[in-house]
Design an enzyme around this catalytic site. Structure first.
Site, PDB file in Angstrom:
ATOM      1  CG  ASP A  20      -0.090   5.754   2.659  1.00  0.00           C
ATOM      2  OD1 ASP A  20      -1.264   5.989   2.337  1.00  0.00           O
ATOM      3  OD2 ASP A  20       0.236   4.892   3.494  1.00  0.00           O
ATOM      4  CG  HIS A  40      -1.750   1.243   1.305  1.00  0.00           C
ATOM      5  ND1 HIS A  40      -2.576   1.659   0.282  1.00  0.00           N
ATOM      6  CD2 HIS A  40      -1.849   2.190   2.276  1.00  0.00           C
ATOM      7  CE1 HIS A  40      -3.164   2.793   0.632  1.00  0.00           C
ATOM      8  NE2 HIS A  40      -2.723   3.136   1.822  1.00  0.00           N
ATOM      9  CG  ASP A  53      -5.757   3.509   4.942  1.00  0.00           C
ATOM     10  OD1 ASP A  53      -6.673   3.351   5.770  1.00  0.00           O
ATOM     11  OD2 ASP A  53      -4.656   3.979   5.239  1.00  0.00           O
ATOM     12  CG  HIS A  61      -5.729   8.229   2.506  1.00  0.00           C
ATOM     13  ND1 HIS A  61      -5.692   7.266   1.526  1.00  0.00           N
ATOM     14  CD2 HIS A  61      -4.838   7.826   3.439  1.00  0.00           C
ATOM     15  CE1 HIS A  61      -4.839   6.323   1.851  1.00  0.00           C
ATOM     16  NE2 HIS A  61      -4.282   6.641   3.012  1.00  0.00           N
TER      17      HIS A  61
END
Length: 901
Positions: free
Chosen positions: A14, A12, A124, A350
């Site tokens: 980010d 994942h 997420d 996010h």
């Protein structure tokens, strides 16, 4: 049937978070190097899921451009799984159109490389938007995978029918407000449930006993998904060995290295009939309320203001102007707009737009906003200048003056004040020395001016001195042209202007025949500034600065509006936490100063000043608790005993023709660890309220689930929140103010809009100091109020939308042209539909429009563009079967492609 475990390799990613972007970037390069090496050296390493975002490829090739062919090879052979999105963006803090462009760009770029993974991938996001099922269906996806928003209850637990946001399985049906329905896949044990699988047999047995038992609590079939990866997780290089060991330990279970496509194909064939159905937006409504992460809507509010400004510029100004200009320009700036959109969307993950990263991340975000803004401004100006050259202004040929054009680029009627700067004389540098040219223009006396229509009618306008300034032109065929120029400022009250239209005016010298409207129209300000009044509203300012507003159409008065509230905040960038025993500080009950700012033909404006004594910060205990990584719910810190004055200056504007009251609150924030809100009591008792969300005016309950223990219930919005009953309602609008709460007090609902939340740490899994999240310095917040009677709510919704979209104004000359001086390019009838896109199709020249039904009822949806024929299309701008209907189903998103006849 033999149980099958599908092990999916991923990381994942980010793009930026607790480290600055480039720190994450370099780690991405290392991850991709390792993945590509595994593809080349380990034939058992079948595939790697690239986290649903194509930007990871761009970021990698920026450093390793020579690896492009290798990337292409493994996408083509199905090992590197890409798309379908450009980035993994937040679900609630990005506009409806931003969500669509993320899909369009992601799918477009995925197809250039190979085949995208057709999965709505939201591992997420901090909750999931209610219209996601409809958006996914329109993009050709029938499954969405997500990590938050639904409470998993487990295979043996009974889920009653009232539980709209709970599921006994990790698989469920997800139904949107329009009845669209897709398969929802919840990462019930998170997207790291198969992370770091041991290769030593004893460790592997302990690992699998736990992991299989955990997964067995929620899975509805014998197909078990194990996500092998986590945040920024390096790829597991010995995974093939780990899978071999697992198969040896459990001969009755098949362990395979797989992709989402393989897993989903098998899962769909064996889904049971008793899956739960969850409905609408999924924001963890049936939890204790602490980790909904909705308070990120007010973290670093400056980012939200920037995002709203740039989003509106691109989708509501630049694209409509460029679309209308295309007919004569025969060129549409596809590449420039794609670049601007991608730059903007790089701020939409996010941890980025939510403001919950380290300070270095958000500094770089401001630069991206500035870049996207400048491109959008360039596109808008170039399109508008071409458009105004195509507008026939020969109606002004007998008037000696300065023509200009006002555009309403929104989809609905707009009322307000258009502002334009008119150059009345220019002296080029070729005519003399700059300082002498400046002096000549500055000292020159000019006559009084008025504004006239193409019919020669003098209309209300405020014309003021605009000064003498240096300027320059950049011609397309020669070197720059510097000059000095004298200006006047024109503020033109617009009583009503149709959507997607323009009107032409001219500034001329006033003569004795001109009627000076200011002498005949009543003043809007009286009682030494304590009263503002037009034909719709009467506003009385009380001694403490609160307002009593009479809506004349319903004869209802709303009292104690504009009450400011300040409380402590010992939480973090994710979550607000008020200190124990903290007492709110209110402006209500304190003395306020009132000053008249302007009282013109177009509007009246006053300024209300409050002085609040506010603690300078939290006490010293907070820093110790932060350093010790004490979870915010367990903190004991309070507010400092030392106070300092917080001065709030609020301009209140009432325009002559408007039913909306506009506010601008400015202050110099030198206080830390606090939250500032403005409160609007509605006088209404209701069980629900309404807010602007992604392609939806969402109905939300005013009460919480019995499991909810968080003292507050923060919510997201884009443009407005509305409280209403059967007789009347109140709509609060804002620009970049994305957090609100509905408070029950004194048997009525109060709308609380968050203006600022100042905190000093990131939060989450460690201690990361974020002093810039305290948002120190000068702040300016824009918001508004509208009032309505029966069946009028959607009018106020459009007022809120248009509050974010200023009139576009451009000076021109007298010339021939294709277009009439006053013209409506496209017309959307009725108030129940909202237009979100008016653009040219990607890589083509047909017009694309997108709109949605604001209501839960079937409604008229008639959009017309002169000399254009319409075809039905989907979210990806692909023509589909069926005719364009003149009605829209409840909450329907309507996409249309227009071909010139």
């Amino acid at each position: 049937m033999k149980k099958k475990v599908y092990i999916l390799s991923h990381s994942h990613w980010d793009r930026e978070w607790y480290l600055p972007y480039e720190q994450h970037h370099m780690r991405l390069v290392e991850l991709m190097d390792d993945v590509l090496e595994l593809f080349e050296t380990d034939p058992e390493f079948k595939s790697f899921h690239l986290d649903g975002q194509t930007i990871m490829i761009d970021d990698y090739l920026q450093v390793r451009p020579h690896k492009k062919e290798l990337i292409q090879k493994h996408i083509k052979n199905g090992k590197l799984k890409i798309g379908p999105f450009y980035i993994l963006q937040d679900a609630f803090l990005t506009s409806s159109e931003s969500n669509v462009r993320n899909i369009i760009v992601g799918m477009d770029e995925s197809k250039q490389w190979g085949a995208p993974v057709k999965l709505g991938y939201f591992p997420d996001t901090f909750g999931n938007a209610g219209q996601t099922p409809q958006m996914m269906e329109q993009a050709g996806f029938d499954v969405a995978a997500f990590g938050r928003g639904v409470k998993p209850t487990g295979f043996n637990n009974v889920v009653v029918n009232d539980d709209k946001y709970a599921s006994q399985f990790s698989e469920m049906w997800w139904k949107g407000p329009d009845e669209s329905k897709i398969l929802g896949l919840l990462f019930a044990n998170w997207y790291s449930n198969g992370n770091e699988i041991p290769t030593e047999k004893a460790e592997a047995q302990v690992f699998w006993e736990t992991k299989l038992a955990d997964a067995g609590l929620y899975t509805s079939t014998d197909h078990v998904l194990m996500m092998n990866g986590c945040d920024h997780q390096p790829v597991q290089k010995d995974l093939s060995t780990a899978i071999q060991v697992a198969n040896e330990l459990y001969p009755d279970i098949e362990f395979v290295h797989a992709s989402f496509e393989e897993y989903l194909t098998a899962l769909k064939q064996d889904l049971p009939e008793n899956l739960n159905t969850v409905s609408g937006e999924l924001t963890s409504q049936e939890t204790d309320g602490w980790y909904t992460l909705a308070n990120t809507a007010s973290t670093r509010v400056y980012l939200k203001q920037w995002n709203t400004r740039v989003s509106r510029l691109l989708e509501s100004i630049a694209e409509p102007l460029a679309t209308m200009a295309y007919e004569t320009a025969e060129e549409y700036p596809h590449d420039m707009l794609r670049y601007a959109w991608k730059t903007l969307m790089q701020n939409h993950p996010h941890d980025s737009i939510c403001g919950c990263s380290v300070d270095e991340v958000h500094r770089e975000m401001v630069t991206r906003f500035e870049k996207a803004n400048e491109v959008g401004r360039y596109v808008a100006d170039e399109a508008a200048l071409h458009l105004v050259r195509s507008i026939d202004t020969t109606s002004f040929k007998n008037m000696d003056g300065f023509p200009f054009v006002v555009f309403n680029t929104s989809g609905s009627e707009k009322i307000g004040v258009a502002e334009v700067r008119i150059e009345i004389e220019r002296l080029p540098f070729s005519a003399g020395v700059p300082d002498q040219l400046y002096k000549v223009l500055k000292e020159k006396e000019y006559p009084s001016f008025v504004v006239k229509t193409v019919d020669g009618e003098t209309i209300s306008a405020i014309v003021t001195e605009g000064g003498t300034e240096f300027g320059y032109d950049l011609p397309k065929d020669k070197f720059r042209q510097p000059f000095m120029a004298r200006y006047v400022e024109v503020r033109l009250p617009i009583e009503s202007m149709k959507g997607l239209s323009w009107n032409s005016f001219i500034l001329v010298e006033a003569d004795e025949q001109d009627v000076v409207v200011t002498a005949t129209e009543a003043s809007l300000v009286s009682n030494n500034g304590a009263t503002l009044e037009n034909s719709y509203l009467k506003i009385d300012v009380q001694k403490d600065g609160t307002l009593a507003v009479l809506n004349k159409s319903t004869n209802r008065t709303y009292a104690e509006l504009l009450n400011f509230e300040d409380v402590g905040d010992i939480g973090n960038e994710y979550i607000f936490r008020q200190p124990l025993n903290d007492q709110a500080i209110y402006s209500k009950g304190t003395a306020a100063e009132i000053n008249i700012i302007e009282d013109t033909v177009g509007f009246g404006e006053i300024e209300i000043t409050h002085h609040l004594e506010v603690p300078i910060s939290a006490d010293e205990q907070l820093e110790e608790e932060q350093k010790a990584v004490i979870e915010m719910r367990n903190r004991q810190a309070g507010r400092s005993k030392t106070c300092k004055t917080l001065t709030l200056k609020t301009k209140v504007r009432l325009e002559r023709h408007s039913q909306q009251v506009k506010f601008e609150t400015t202050f110099d924030n030198q206080h830390k660890d606090h939250r500032l809100r403005v409160l609007f009591p509605t006088g209404i008792q209701s069980d629900v309220h309404y807010a602007d969300s992604i392609f939806e005016v969402v109905e939300r309950p005013n009460t919480v689930d019995p499991a909810w223990i968080n003292p507050s219930n923060p919510q997201h919005t884009h443009a407005f929140v509305n409280v209403q009953d059967a007789e009347h309602g109140v709509t609060a609008a804002g620009i970049g103010l994305n957090e609100y709460e509905i408070i029950e007090e004194q048997n009525q609902q109060t709308i609380a809009v968050t203006l600022l939340r100042a905190v000093g740490e990131l939060g989450d899994w460690g201690y990361f100091a974020t002093p810039e999240a305290q948002c120190l310095g000068e702040k300016s917040m824009l918001y508004a109020l509208s009032f309505h009677g029966k069946e009028e709510a959607t009018r106020t919704f459009h007022e809120a939308f248009n509050y974010q979209i200023p009139f576009s104004t451009y000076q021109t000359t007298v010339h021939d042209g294709k277009w009439s001086p006053n013209h409506q390019y496209a017309e959307l009838k009725g108030q129940n539909m909202a237009l979100t896109a008016f653009k040219r199709k990607e890589h083509s020249d047909e017009i694309i429009t997108r709109m949605y039904n604001l209501t839960h009822k079937e409604t008229d949806a008639v959009l017309t563009i002169e000399n254009y024929a319409s075809k039905k299309c989907n979210l990806l701008e692909e023509v589909i079967e069926g005719t364009v209907e003149e009605t829209a189903k409840p909450y329907e998103i309507v996409n249309t492609l227009w071909i010139q006849e």
